[in-house]
Enzyme design. Structure first.
Site, mmCIF file in Angstrom:
data_model
loop_
_atom_site.group_PDB
_atom_site.id
_atom_site.type_symbol
_atom_site.label_atom_id
_atom_site.label_comp_id
_atom_site.label_asym_id
_atom_site.label_seq_id
_atom_site.Cartn_x
_atom_site.Cartn_y
_atom_site.Cartn_z
ATOM 1 C CG HIS A 71 -0.212 0.176 2.528
ATOM 2 N ND1 HIS A 71 0.244 -0.885 3.246
ATOM 3 C CD2 HIS A 71 0.149 1.284 3.213
ATOM 4 C CE1 HIS A 71 0.846 -0.453 4.335
ATOM 5 N NE2 HIS A 71 0.818 0.863 4.342
HETATM 6 N N1 UDP Z 1 -1.977 -6.075 9.219
HETATM 7 C C1 UDP Z 1 -3.240 -6.406 9.667
HETATM 8 N N2 UDP Z 1 -4.231 -6.571 8.735
HETATM 9 C C2 UDP Z 1 -4.010 -6.430 7.388
HETATM 10 C C3 UDP Z 1 -2.717 -6.081 6.956
HETATM 11 C C4 UDP Z 1 -1.716 -5.904 7.896
HETATM 12 O O1 UDP Z 1 -3.466 -6.561 10.874
HETATM 13 O O2 UDP Z 1 -4.953 -6.568 6.620
HETATM 14 C C5 UDP Z 1 -0.937 -5.865 10.224
HETATM 15 C C6 UDP Z 1 0.358 -6.570 9.961
HETATM 16 O O3 UDP Z 1 0.343 -7.866 10.508
HETATM 17 C C7 UDP Z 1 1.369 -5.659 10.639
HETATM 18 C C8 UDP Z 1 0.751 -4.280 10.506
HETATM 19 O O4 UDP Z 1 -0.620 -4.483 10.190
HETATM 20 O O5 UDP Z 1 1.431 -5.943 12.013
HETATM 21 C C9 UDP Z 1 1.437 -3.477 9.438
HETATM 22 O O6 UDP Z 1 0.757 -2.292 9.265
HETATM 23 P P1 UDP Z 1 0.928 -1.376 7.962
HETATM 24 O O7 UDP Z 1 1.329 -2.241 6.816
HETATM 25 O O8 UDP Z 1 -0.329 -0.590 7.855
HETATM 26 O O9 UDP Z 1 2.058 -0.367 8.389
HETATM 27 P P2 UDP Z 1 3.641 -0.394 8.274
HETATM 28 O O10 UDP Z 1 4.129 -1.700 8.783
HETATM 29 O O11 UDP Z 1 3.987 -0.181 6.831
HETATM 30 O O12 UDP Z 1 4.081 0.747 9.132
#
Ligand code: UDP
Length: 359
Positions: free
Chosen positions: A206
């Site tokens: 995303h």
């Molecule tokens: N995650 C979730 N549901 C989803 C996709 C991701 O719970 O449909 C969790 C994933 O396991 C991880 C976190 O969300 O713990 C990652 O969040 P995101 O990708 O939004 O943020 P980033 O890691 O890029 O900061």
């Protein structure tokens, strides 16, 4: 102490689940939700499922440009801080909510406690890098997830305020990974239930860099569509329309698009996946914890600790590159655990206790 915690986006809810539980054993916590993520499956589901206390304030700020969003949060948080006059403000990670809260508190001379400090990609092209750097530099206590992050802060002259406590997401991961996975609640984009295949790849994607136009996302999905098992891809609301259209136009029927899933489902999907392809900072660490090989689609390394033994490999948003990286075998050293012991929240509270006495 009275501590105001500000959260706003999905990864912060996951960190706050572990953080708030521990913090509330000793302190009064006031929880502020900026509203950056607001859909039920991007926000409320985590509060319900992970036992996070209901926010005391919700600013309802989402959308708009980075500047508009940050400015509205800054004004709203400042008002809350002036009313509550807490002893400290606690923030997680690197979102606009993190930066807005840190700025508001620092200007009011309220000490800022930053969890997941010191991560650096080495480029200000990444909008979160700006949030990270500025937040770190106006924080009083800096809590790092890894020794590498601590060294980055030492190099920036912030070593004296820095504590390496381990990754607080690991606390949450260990808890949920140890729970049974009785009733997955995974919904297709049309709301119908999705049965998890016996064998599948798990993908999330995303980031702005991969979803600003059709081209990078199409290249990534084209790679996934050629694999020997289906791919489960919970789509972030930000790029739902694009993902749906790209799959339809190109006939990518080996890919199952779903709504965002809850944390327990995400952890268990990770544990049982053949491999993982993602541009998420959090998910690549969870793949590492679970011992599942990951391909990270971005131009920069986010967690260098994971880039060993092909356990996590960087790929461009390029079909051939992703397929090549996915064909490699990983090699796991079971003694290598750079993210601490899953007790980061306790260590953070230990440091806060000492700091409270000394200040
Ligand atoms: N995650 C979730 N549901 C989803 C996709 C991701 O719970 O449909 C969790 C994933 O396991 C991880 C976190 O969300 O713990 C990652 O969040 P995101 O990708 O939004 O943020 P980033 O890691 O890029 O900061």
């Amino acid at each position: 102490m009275k501590i105001v915690t500000v959260v706003g986006a999905r990864p912060q809810f996951i960190k706050a689940a572990a953080g708030s539980r521990q913090l509330r054993r000793e302190h009064q916590e006031i929880l502020v939700h900026t509203g950056q993520h607001f859909d039920d499956n991007m926000s409320a589901v985590f509060f319900r499922e992970m036992g996070i206390p209901q926010p005391d304030y919700n600013l309802g700020v989402s959308g708009g440009s980075h500047g508009q969003m940050t400015a509205r949060m800054l004004a709203g948080i400042e008002e809350i801080l002036q009313k509550e006059m807490p002893d400290a403000l606690l923030v997680y990670g690197d979102t606009n909510s993190t930066l807005a809260a840190a700025l508001a508190a620092a200007k009011l001379r309220i000490p800022v406690l930053h969890v997941e400090a010191g991560n650096r990609l080495g480029t200000l092209d990444n909008p979160e890098e700006i949030n990270r750097k500025l937040t770190d530099h106006c924080s009083t206590l800096l809590f790092c997830a890894t020794e590498d992050a601590k060294q980055k802060l030492v190099a920036e002259g912030l070593g004296h305020r820095t504590h390496c406590v381990g990754n607080i997401m690991y606390d949450s991961f260990l808890y949920f990974a140890g729970q049974p996975w009785d009733s997955p609640n995974i919904l297709a984009l049309d709301g119908s239930p999705v049965t998890v295949p016996d064998s599948y790849y798990y993908m999330t994607c995303h980031r702005q860099e991969n979803t600003y136009s059709d081209e990078p996302l199409t290249a990534i999905l084209a790679a996934m569509n050629q694999l020997d098992a289906k791919t489960l891809y919970p789509v972030h609301p930000r790029n739902r329309e694009r993902a749906e259209r790209v799959c339809r136009v190109h006939g990518f029927d080996n890919i199952i698009l779903t709504q965002p899933v809850g944390y327990s489902d995400s952890v268990h999907l990770t544990q049982h996946a053949k491999k993982i392809v993602t541009d998420s900072g959090g998910l690549q660490c969870e793949a590492f914890y679970a011992g599942v090989q990951c391909v990270f689609v971005l131009d920069y390394v986010v967690w260098p600790e994971t880039m060993v033994g092909n356990r996590n490999q960087l790929a461009k948003a390029d079909t051939a590159d992703i397929l090549e990286k996915l064909s490699a075998q990983q090699c796991i050293d079971p003694d290598y655990q750079p993210f601490g012991d899953g007790h980061a929240a306790e260590k953070i509270c230990d440091v806060i206790r000492v700091w409270e006495k000394e200040r």
